[in-house]
Design a protein around this motif. Structure first.
Motif, PDB file in Angstrom:
ATOM      1  N   PHE A 130       0.803  -1.232   0.000  1.00  0.00           N
ATOM      2  CA  PHE A 130       0.000   0.000   0.000  1.00  0.00           C
ATOM      3  C   PHE A 130       0.837   1.285   0.000  1.00  0.00           C
ATOM      4  N   LEU A 131       2.091   1.159  -0.381  1.00  0.00           N
ATOM      5  CA  LEU A 131       2.976   2.332  -0.327  1.00  0.00           C
ATOM      6  C   LEU A 131       2.408   3.509  -1.119  1.00  0.00           C
ATOM      7  N   ASN A 132       1.837   3.224  -2.274  1.00  0.00           N
ATOM      8  CA  ASN A 132       1.363   4.331  -3.113  1.00  0.00           C
ATOM      9  C   ASN A 132      -0.138   4.586  -3.002  1.00  0.00           C
ATOM     10  N   TYR A 133      -0.772   3.947  -2.045  1.00  0.00           N
ATOM     11  CA  TYR A 133      -2.205   4.201  -1.825  1.00  0.00           C
ATOM     12  C   TYR A 133      -2.383   5.540  -1.106  1.00  0.00           C
ATOM     13  N   LYS A 134      -3.517   6.202  -1.393  1.00  0.00           N
ATOM     14  CA  LYS A 134      -3.841   7.394  -0.612  1.00  0.00           C
ATOM     15  C   LYS A 134      -4.399   6.918   0.730  1.00  0.00           C
ATOM     16  N   LYS A 135      -4.283   7.783   1.736  1.00  0.00           N
ATOM     17  CA  LYS A 135      -4.736   7.384   3.072  1.00  0.00           C
ATOM     18  C   LYS A 135      -6.205   6.931   3.051  1.00  0.00           C
ATOM     19  N   GLU A 136      -7.028   7.683   2.304  1.00  0.00           N
ATOM     20  CA  GLU A 136      -8.467   7.350   2.315  1.00  0.00           C
ATOM     21  C   GLU A 136      -8.755   6.009   1.598  1.00  0.00           C
ATOM     22  N   ASP A 137      -7.866   5.623   0.668  1.00  0.00           N
ATOM     23  CA  ASP A 137      -8.090   4.351  -0.037  1.00  0.00           C
ATOM     24  C   ASP A 137      -7.862   3.142   0.882  1.00  0.00           C
ATOM     25  N   LEU A 138      -7.142   3.375   1.967  1.00  0.00           N
ATOM     26  CA  LEU A 138      -6.844   2.257   2.875  1.00  0.00           C
ATOM     27  C   LEU A 138      -8.098   1.749   3.596  1.00  0.00           C
ATOM     28  N   LYS A 139      -9.145   2.582   3.606  1.00  0.00           N
ATOM     29  CA  LYS A 139     -10.402   2.185   4.262  1.00  0.00           C
ATOM     30  C   LYS A 139     -10.977   0.913   3.651  1.00  0.00           C
ATOM     31  N   HIS A 140     -10.744   0.739   2.365  1.00  0.00           N
ATOM     32  CA  HIS A 140     -11.467  -0.328   1.662  1.00  0.00           C
ATOM     33  C   HIS A 140     -10.580  -1.502   1.250  1.00  0.00           C
ATOM     34  N   VAL A 141      -9.331  -1.542   1.725  1.00  0.00           N
ATOM     35  CA  VAL A 141      -8.468  -2.622   1.238  1.00  0.00           C
ATOM     36  C   VAL A 141      -8.909  -3.973   1.807  1.00  0.00           C
ATOM     37  N   THR A 142      -8.717  -5.025   1.011  1.00  0.00           N
ATOM     38  CA  THR A 142      -9.180  -6.366   1.404  1.00  0.00           C
ATOM     39  C   THR A 142      -8.017  -7.192   1.950  1.00  0.00           C
ATOM     40  N   LEU A 143      -8.381  -8.343   2.505  1.00  0.00           N
ATOM     41  CA  LEU A 143      -7.365  -9.264   3.019  1.00  0.00           C
ATOM     42  C   LEU A 143      -6.453  -9.725   1.878  1.00  0.00           C
ATOM     43  N   ALA A 144      -7.060 -10.056   0.735  1.00  0.00           N
ATOM     44  CA  ALA A 144      -6.262 -10.563  -0.398  1.00  0.00           C
ATOM     45  C   ALA A 144      -5.240  -9.514  -0.847  1.00  0.00           C
ATOM     46  N   GLN A 145      -5.658  -8.247  -0.897  1.00  0.00           N
ATOM     47  CA  GLN A 145      -4.715  -7.181  -1.289  1.00  0.00           C
ATOM     48  C   GLN A 145      -3.595  -7.057  -0.254  1.00  0.00           C
ATOM     49  N   THR A 146      -3.967  -7.196   1.005  1.00  0.00           N
ATOM     50  CA  THR A 146      -2.990  -7.033   2.094  1.00  0.00           C
ATOM     51  C   THR A 146      -1.956  -8.154   2.071  1.00  0.00           C
ATOM     52  N   LEU A 147      -2.388  -9.336   1.646  1.00  0.00           N
ATOM     53  CA  LEU A 147      -1.471 -10.485   1.676  1.00  0.00           C
ATOM     54  C   LEU A 147      -0.545 -10.556   0.453  1.00  0.00           C
TER      55      LEU A 147
END
Ligand code: NDP
Ligand code: MG
Length: 391
Positions: free
Chosen positions: A189-206
């Protein structure tokens, strides 16, 4: 021939350590293995490496008989049960395998603070300890490090950043180290905006861009709690103030961390990202042997990138430094709260941003006034996990 014991042999680090032992059969004998519950893989490893002593932690003596009966009828049908299982130990008896008299190196590669009894046993037995587990240092560094000194045990870091710092620090004297520079890939998530982090999923995180690791540490790499824990880990391993430990974002994970000396010289350790090197070095030190990692091709690399960490988007870094300065049981609480909340996130019970907010909430609660002992660290850790389970 070095005799090695692996605590957490069925995990990401443990299996990689066994791959090294398999490749260099002339150099290593696998003396003992311990896992938590993955009996099938443990027994497979036991047969493959002709291991004398094996332990499976999560089975208690009380349900041992019923488990053994179940084993013979279910998943292990194809494993000749008698000999292979006879020498297994269970539950707390597994702790004994971390202090076997014949062992030369104990690889501490189990996850979480439950690893503490193994680590303490290995320290008391004055062993050389290849330490991958970071949670024990974070939660109990204040007790563990003086014990290492008192008993004359040797800790060799396996965590890639700490291995890099340990290797780089050999270029000078401890007193001349100005600061430690921990590199961070930045995770998915280095290049994600702070507000986009609200919706990230487990699969994206892994989906870590550079490393394949266990699930807990992969989530920690995304939230940067991993880097926060590593700051505290570095503080204890290298006896540095957290004010002299800096995090640098370095996307390519080629430089694994650096040490700056008094004359502003920076020594870095570099390689393509692979845990094989730090695990192997901890096993062979002071020798180095060939690995499967190719030589760096500098012409192809051409550019390496560095940037400052966005501490608003990744508050875990500053939080970890604050917690470390507060001392007392705060690092234990942060670590255990995070551990349980990551587990809830992995089980899709809470969202990604809940991990931060709930860790902060738990840290704001009143802390019991207790002496700093191993028993109290475990007590506070368990209490924190219970709170984190339902908060
Ligand atoms: P994994 O989740 O892949 O593996 C954990 C291992 O520990 C498994 O073998 C598990 O057994 C075992 N285990 C868990 N609890 C116990 C217990 N109470 N007694 C005995 N064994 C136990 O984790 P990783 O290999 O990814 O990480 C291990 C440690 O190394 C962590 O502390 C992590 O932070 C650190 N680390 C990992 C890195 C990596 O690249 N993976 C990099 C740097 C540090 P079972 O399979 O039966 O559940
Ligand atoms: Mg690391």
């Amino acid at each position: 021939m070095k005799k090695i014991v692996i605590i957490g042999s069925t995990g990401s680090i443990g299996t990689q350590a066994l791959n090294i032992a398999e490749k260099h059969k002339d150099k290593f004998e696998v003396l003992a293995l311990v896992a938590n519950s993955n009996k099938e893989l443990l027994l497979e490893q036991k047969r493959k490496f002709h291991v004398k002593h094996c332990g499976l932690f999560s089975i208690n003596k009380s349900n041992l008989n019923s488990n053994q009966n179940a084993e013979n009828t279910t998943s292990d049908k194809n494993i000749s049960s008698s000999n292979n299982e006879k020498s297994l130990v269970y539950g707390e008896e597994c702790y004994e395998l971390a202090k076997l008299a014949e062992a030369d190196v104990i690889v501490v590669a189990s996850s979480g603070i439950d690893t503490l009894p193994y680590l303490i046993n290995a320290i008391k037995a004055k062993k050389t300890i290849a330490i991958a587990n970071k949670e024990c240092l974070v939660a109990a560094g204040e007790i563990v490090m003086p014990m290492v000194k008192k008993y004359g045990a040797t800790l060799i870091p396996v965590d890639s950043e700490h291995s890099a710092i340990w290797q780089s620090s050999h270029s000078g004297e401890k007193k001349d180290i100005k600061k430690l520079l921990l590199t961070a890939s930045g995770g998915p998530f280095l290049n994600y905006k702070k507000e986009d982090l609200k919706h990230v999923t487990l699969a994206q995180t892994l989906k870590h861009p550079n490393w394949t690791m266990g699930r807990k540490i992969t989530v920690d790499s995304a939230t940067m709690f991993n880097k926060g824990l590593e700051i505290i880990e570095a503080k204890w391993l290298f006896d540095m103030s957290v004010d002299n430990i800096e995090v640098v974002v370095h996307r390519e994970s080629i430089i694994h961390s650096m040490v700056e000396f008094a004359d502003s010289t920076v020594i870095a350790q570099m390689s393509y990202p692979s845990m094989e090197i730090p695990i192997q070095l901890a096993l062979t030190y002071p020798s180095r042997i060939e690995s499967n990692v190719p030589s760096l091709d500098f012409a192809k690399l051409s550019t390496l990138h560095f940037e400052a960490i966005d501490s608003e988007k990744f508050p875990a870094i500053n939080l970890s430094k604050e917690v470390c300065k507060l001392g007392d049981f705060y690092p234990t609480i942060m670590n255990s709260a995070n551990e349980m909340l990551v587990d809830r996130f992995i089980n899709e019970k809470i969202g990604y941003l809940d991990i931060y907010s709930k860790v902060e909430k738990i840290l704001a609660m009143e802390v019991e006034k207790l002496d700093m002992t191993i028993e109290n660290i475990i007590y506070i850790s368990n209490k924190t996990k219970r709170i984190a389970e339902t908060i």
